[in-house]
Design a protein around this motif. Sequence first.
Motif, mmCIF file in Angstrom:
data_model
loop_
_atom_site.group_PDB
_atom_site.id
_atom_site.type_symbol
_atom_site.label_atom_id
_atom_site.label_comp_id
_atom_site.label_asym_id
_atom_site.label_seq_id
_atom_site.Cartn_x
_atom_site.Cartn_y
_atom_site.Cartn_z
ATOM 1 N N ALA A 184 -0.964 8.177 -1.663
ATOM 2 C CA ALA A 184 -2.329 7.737 -1.955
ATOM 3 C C ALA A 184 -3.194 8.921 -2.381
ATOM 4 C CB ALA A 184 -2.936 7.050 -0.726
ATOM 5 N N LYS A 185 -3.010 10.047 -1.688
ATOM 6 C CA LYS A 185 -3.761 11.253 -2.035
ATOM 7 C C LYS A 185 -3.454 11.703 -3.461
ATOM 8 C CE LYS A 185 -3.861 14.703 0.945
ATOM 9 N NZ LYS A 185 -3.472 15.936 1.703
ATOM 10 N N TRP A 231 -9.432 3.091 -0.835
ATOM 11 C CA TRP A 231 -9.231 2.220 0.330
ATOM 12 C C TRP A 231 -8.027 1.299 0.117
ATOM 13 C CZ3 TRP A 231 -10.983 1.542 5.223
ATOM 14 C CH2 TRP A 231 -10.687 0.328 5.846
ATOM 15 N N ALA A 277 0.102 7.884 3.028
ATOM 16 C CA ALA A 277 -1.088 8.725 2.858
ATOM 17 C C ALA A 277 -0.891 9.797 1.792
ATOM 18 C CB ALA A 277 -1.471 9.361 4.194
ATOM 19 N N LEU A 291 -3.369 4.215 9.062
ATOM 20 C CA LEU A 291 -3.270 4.150 7.602
ATOM 21 C C LEU A 291 -4.326 5.000 6.902
ATOM 22 C CD1 LEU A 291 -2.639 0.323 7.004
ATOM 23 C CD2 LEU A 291 -0.958 2.178 7.100
ATOM 24 N N VAL A 292 -5.437 5.254 7.571
ATOM 25 C CA VAL A 292 -6.560 5.984 6.956
ATOM 26 C C VAL A 292 -6.751 7.296 7.711
ATOM 27 C CG1 VAL A 292 -8.969 5.876 6.228
ATOM 28 C CG2 VAL A 292 -7.619 3.761 6.412
ATOM 29 N N ALA A 327 -8.959 11.407 4.453
ATOM 30 C CA ALA A 327 -9.329 10.339 3.527
ATOM 31 C C ALA A 327 -10.614 9.647 3.970
ATOM 32 C CB ALA A 327 -8.190 9.335 3.424
ATOM 33 N N LEU A 330 -4.662 3.022 0.388
ATOM 34 C CA LEU A 330 -4.282 3.354 1.760
ATOM 35 C C LEU A 330 -3.913 2.129 2.590
ATOM 36 C CD1 LEU A 330 -7.075 5.977 2.379
ATOM 37 C CD2 LEU A 330 -4.629 6.485 2.417
ATOM 38 N N THR A 331 -4.605 1.016 2.351
ATOM 39 C CA THR A 331 -4.459 -0.143 3.238
ATOM 40 C C THR A 331 -3.805 -1.353 2.580
ATOM 41 O OG1 THR A 331 -6.612 -1.112 2.663
ATOM 42 C CG2 THR A 331 -6.580 0.569 4.408
ATOM 43 N N HIS A 376 0.852 -1.195 0.000
ATOM 44 C CA HIS A 376 0.000 0.000 0.000
ATOM 45 C C HIS A 376 0.883 1.239 0.000
ATOM 46 C CE1 HIS A 376 0.726 1.163 4.231
ATOM 47 N NE2 HIS A 376 0.761 -0.150 4.475
#
Length: 543
Positions: free
Chosen positions: A110-111, A198, A107, A237-238, A242, A201-202, A104
């Motif tokens: 991922a964004k 999801w 953050a 993680l979240v 998010a 992020l994970t 993963h």
Amino acid sequence: MDRYSILTILAPAQGGDILLCKHNKTRTPYVVKRIELLPTTKDNIAMEIQAYTLLHSFKPNMIGANHVLKMTDIFEEKERCHLVLEHCADGEFYKILKSLPGQHCDAASAKAYFAQIAEGVYYIHQHRLAHRDLSLENIFVSSDGTLKIGDFGLAVVVPSIATKAVGKLYYMAPEMYNCPQGYDPSKVDVWSLGILLWMLLTGLPLVNNSSADDETFAFIQQYGLRTLVQVWNLSHLVPEEALDILEKLLIADPTKRLSMTDALKHNDHKMRFSKSRTIATTAEGMILLAHDNASNRNYAIKQIRISRYTQNTISREVAAYQVLTNAAKFASHGSKHVLQCYGSVKTNKNHILMLEYCARGDLYNVLKAQQNHRCSPSMARNYIGQIARGLHYLHQNNLAHRDLSLENIFVQDNDILKIGDFGLTVQMPCSTTAAVGKPYYEAPEMHYGIEYDATKADVWSLGIIFWMLLTGVTLFESSLDTDVTFAYFKRWGIRALVQTWNVHDISPEALNLLEFLLVVDPCKRPSMEDVLAHKYFRHISLL
């Protein structure tokens, strides 16, 4: 396949295979999707061709265009259809994610990835398509890290009602399982987008399938996604930012789920931009320098407070940028001298325009930084040529600016000038009588209280700008007969004024162009086509 050489087989595909090829003449690498023309594949092939054609037939500069895979060629050979697609050297996003620690992203990454995917989905929906098979496997990564959405075999035209459950189980929306009356395919894409975020992020699928038989899905419906994050101990993680948008994307009821337009508006683009600093403030709002986390580029974010005083200005500016973005002539040489708008959103309080950023600011301040606050003759020729080309481009697209000024022209690091600020722009033909703009630049006919040709008023403003580039001073306080300088000019002309003021640094050709532009009678004033044909521009490239 005469034009292409096969380098390797990348992967199998339903009814065929995916090939890495190179063009025999250009040596450019491409991906060729080679599919057998069978009864079981013809519908998907036809839909994929239709989708790629729709996506790249217009609006090439709007938000998200760079995040959709492009088809460059198509042909049939030996009972096979060949789709020639741009090559994304880093392959499937799925494999990239699986190669990361913990499978993963952090953050921040991922964004940034989510912003690219969301913009691509937005672009697809704006072209009246829904993908219906959004997944990590159908997103591809170019060598510079740009994400591209591909594989449109299950796409459908929207608005429409679909009934068939399609796609990969992890990503399929709840309504696909139990909706006998059909479902909105675009809202299915929004659910899939939430699942993608999801997983970024994970590294985990959220559910095995989004039906009541799935224990995790049932838990979320009863207790909420936020509770699941706590129970699974995934808060590290979240992040809250998010989780906030995930809750809005992953709503079981599709009628309450965000649209892609709303998703991009979410939190005034907090998922996309990080603000660097305020560039300027105005009576109506502010201009922010914002860094785009997705593309690693800077943009000027124009934020205008919505009120009864700004509604007309906002609507004019948005309409002007829409015309320019959709213009069939966008490849014209003058288009590069008009500020680009990459999108706009409306929040409860503000209208936000995402604009091209010009690092040197407006031309007024660039001019003031010059010695004696004026340009050298060669710089003046270069600058007025660029402004003239940009203005000609506006007029070609039936737009009149009505507020052309040094303050509304912007300068990039490479000395390219861009006309911006279209809040007073009108679409031609137009009946207009209002005296608008800045007094220094207003044409005489604006004060007569009768209808005037706004394009001819722009030509006058161009003449005033040229004078200021050459001399560093204004020509008149206003173009009213009560202005002593204007009255003198109106009677004796620009040559007499130059002699009276003892101005020595204006060449005969430049003075001739000033005379050509600054004609009091708008009926005798030239069009922009005539201006660009003037001998003053013969030594500079208009390409």
